[in-house]
Design a protein around this motif. Structure first.
Motif, PDB file in Angstrom:
ATOM      1  N   ILE A   4       0.848  -1.202   0.000  1.00  0.00           N
ATOM      2  CA  ILE A   4       0.000   0.000   0.000  1.00  0.00           C
ATOM      3  C   ILE A   4       0.881   1.248   0.000  1.00  0.00           C
ATOM      4  O   ILE A   4       0.601   2.214  -0.710  1.00  0.00           O
ATOM      5  CB  ILE A   4      -0.973  -0.025   1.195  1.00  0.00           C
ATOM      6  CG1 ILE A   4      -1.883  -1.253   1.101  1.00  0.00           C
ATOM      7  CG2 ILE A   4      -1.806   1.262   1.235  1.00  0.00           C
ATOM      8  CD1 ILE A   4      -2.673  -1.553   2.356  1.00  0.00           C
ATOM      9  N   ALA A   5       1.952   1.228   0.771  1.00  0.00           N
ATOM     10  CA  ALA A   5       2.889   2.355   0.753  1.00  0.00           C
ATOM     11  C   ALA A   5       3.476   2.527  -0.646  1.00  0.00           C
ATOM     12  O   ALA A   5       3.565   3.653  -1.155  1.00  0.00           O
ATOM     13  CB  ALA A   5       3.995   2.141   1.787  1.00  0.00           C
ATOM     14  N   ALA A   6       3.857   1.432  -1.282  1.00  0.00           N
ATOM     15  CA  ALA A   6       4.438   1.488  -2.628  1.00  0.00           C
ATOM     16  C   ALA A   6       3.465   2.084  -3.636  1.00  0.00           C
ATOM     17  O   ALA A   6       3.875   2.801  -4.554  1.00  0.00           O
ATOM     18  CB  ALA A   6       4.891   0.100  -3.064  1.00  0.00           C
ATOM     19  N   LYS A   7       2.185   1.821  -3.469  1.00  0.00           N
ATOM     20  CA  LYS A   7       1.160   2.386  -4.357  1.00  0.00           C
ATOM     21  C   LYS A   7       1.207   3.914  -4.330  1.00  0.00           C
ATOM     22  O   LYS A   7       0.849   4.568  -5.305  1.00  0.00           O
ATOM     23  CB  LYS A   7      -0.220   1.869  -3.915  1.00  0.00           C
ATOM     24  CG  LYS A   7      -1.369   2.366  -4.726  1.00  0.00           C
ATOM     25  CD  LYS A   7      -2.666   1.611  -4.425  1.00  0.00           C
ATOM     26  CE  LYS A   7      -3.232   1.955  -3.090  1.00  0.00           C
ATOM     27  NZ  LYS A   7      -4.595   1.444  -2.891  1.00  0.00           N
ATOM     28  N   ASP A  59      -5.406   5.879   2.921  1.00  0.00           N
ATOM     29  CA  ASP A  59      -5.848   4.964   1.871  1.00  0.00           C
ATOM     30  C   ASP A  59      -6.910   4.002   2.425  1.00  0.00           C
ATOM     31  O   ASP A  59      -6.712   3.412   3.483  1.00  0.00           O
ATOM     32  CB  ASP A  59      -4.645   4.165   1.358  1.00  0.00           C
ATOM     33  CG  ASP A  59      -4.954   3.322   0.135  1.00  0.00           C
ATOM     34  OD1 ASP A  59      -5.883   2.498   0.200  1.00  0.00           O
ATOM     35  OD2 ASP A  59      -4.264   3.490  -0.872  1.00  0.00           O
ATOM     36  N   PRO A  60      -8.032   3.838   1.733  1.00  0.00           N
ATOM     37  CA  PRO A  60      -9.070   2.918   2.209  1.00  0.00           C
ATOM     38  C   PRO A  60      -8.568   1.484   2.380  1.00  0.00           C
ATOM     39  O   PRO A  60      -9.052   0.762   3.254  1.00  0.00           O
ATOM     40  CB  PRO A  60     -10.152   2.992   1.129  1.00  0.00           C
ATOM     41  CG  PRO A  60      -9.909   4.265   0.405  1.00  0.00           C
ATOM     42  CD  PRO A  60      -8.445   4.562   0.518  1.00  0.00           C
ATOM     43  N   ASP A  61      -7.603   1.058   1.563  1.00  0.00           N
ATOM     44  CA  ASP A  61      -7.054  -0.292   1.714  1.00  0.00           C
ATOM     45  C   ASP A  61      -6.213  -0.411   2.989  1.00  0.00           C
ATOM     46  O   ASP A  61      -6.067  -1.504   3.534  1.00  0.00           O
ATOM     47  CB  ASP A  61      -6.180  -0.661   0.509  1.00  0.00           C
ATOM     48  CG  ASP A  61      -6.982  -0.830  -0.765  1.00  0.00           C
ATOM     49  OD1 ASP A  61      -8.191  -1.142  -0.684  1.00  0.00           O
ATOM     50  OD2 ASP A  61      -6.405  -0.625  -1.851  1.00  0.00           O
ATOM     51  N   TYR A  62      -5.660   0.706   3.435  1.00  0.00           N
ATOM     52  CA  TYR A  62      -4.848   0.711   4.646  1.00  0.00           C
ATOM     53  C   TYR A  62      -5.711   0.815   5.909  1.00  0.00           C
ATOM     54  O   TYR A  62      -5.294   0.369   6.983  1.00  0.00           O
ATOM     55  CB  TYR A  62      -3.831   1.863   4.597  1.00  0.00           C
ATOM     56  CG  TYR A  62      -2.960   1.953   5.815  1.00  0.00           C
ATOM     57  CD1 TYR A  62      -2.093   0.926   6.163  1.00  0.00           C
ATOM     58  CD2 TYR A  62      -2.993   3.079   6.633  1.00  0.00           C
ATOM     59  CE1 TYR A  62      -1.287   1.013   7.295  1.00  0.00           C
ATOM     60  CE2 TYR A  62      -2.188   3.169   7.759  1.00  0.00           C
ATOM     61  CZ  TYR A  62      -1.345   2.136   8.081  1.00  0.00           C
ATOM     62  OH  TYR A  62      -0.553   2.217   9.206  1.00  0.00           O
ATOM     63  N   ALA A  63      -6.896   1.361   5.786  1.00  0.00           N
ATOM     64  CA  ALA A  63      -7.753   1.627   6.953  1.00  0.00           C
ATOM     65  C   ALA A  63      -7.941   0.422   7.880  1.00  0.00           C
ATOM     66  O   ALA A  63      -7.766   0.558   9.099  1.00  0.00           O
ATOM     67  CB  ALA A  63      -9.095   2.197   6.508  1.00  0.00           C
TER      68      ALA A  63
END
Length: 108
Positions: free
Chosen positions: A27-30, A72-76
Motif C-alpha cells: 500500500i505504501a508502494a502504491k 488509503d481505504p485499503d490501509y484503513a
C-alpha cells in the motif's frame, strides 16, 4: 519535495502483526513509498530509551503522498488493527534543514 514517515510502535497485542507486515508495504508502494527501515533493533545513543517495539522509516515523494498512504481505504483496516493492538506515533517530516547550513538540503 521528499518526505519521510516515521512510525514508532509499541505492540501490546501482536495478533495484527502478520497481516500488517505482509500487506502494508504494498500500500505504501502504491503511493510512491519505500521502506528504508522497519526495525526492532533500536539503540539509544542519547536521552531516554523509547518505550517502543519498533520504528519504521518510509520515504515518500511528498508529504501529500505520505498522507494519501495513511488515509488509503485499503490501509484503513490494517491501521485500525494496529491501533487496537499497539500504542504508537506517526510523524511526517520533509527533507529540509531548519538551520539552513547543510548545503545539500533545502533551507527549512
Amino acid at each position: 519535495m521528499p518526505a519521510y514517515l516515521i512510525a514508532q510502535v509499541k505492540i501490546t497485542d501482536d495478533a495484527w502483526v502478520p497481516d500488517y507486515a505482509a500487506l502494508t508495504h504494498e500500500i505504501a508502494a502504491k503511493h510512491g513509498g519505500r521502506y528504508l527501515s522497519r526495525s526492532a533493533n533500536i539503540e539509544t545513543l542519547e536521552g531516554a530509551a523509547p518505550d517502543t517495539t519498533l520504528i519504521a522509516l518510509i520515504a515518500f515523494p511528498s508529504a501529500e503522498a505520505a498522507r494519501a498512504f495513511a488515509h488509503d481505504p485499503d490501509y484503513a483496516p490494517l491501521a485500525k488493527a494496529r491501533q487496537a493492538g499497539s500504542e504508537g506515533h506517526f510523524w511526517v517530516i520533509d527533507d529540509t534543514d531548519a538551520a539552513g547550513s547543510i548545503p545539500y538540503l533545502p533551507k527549512g
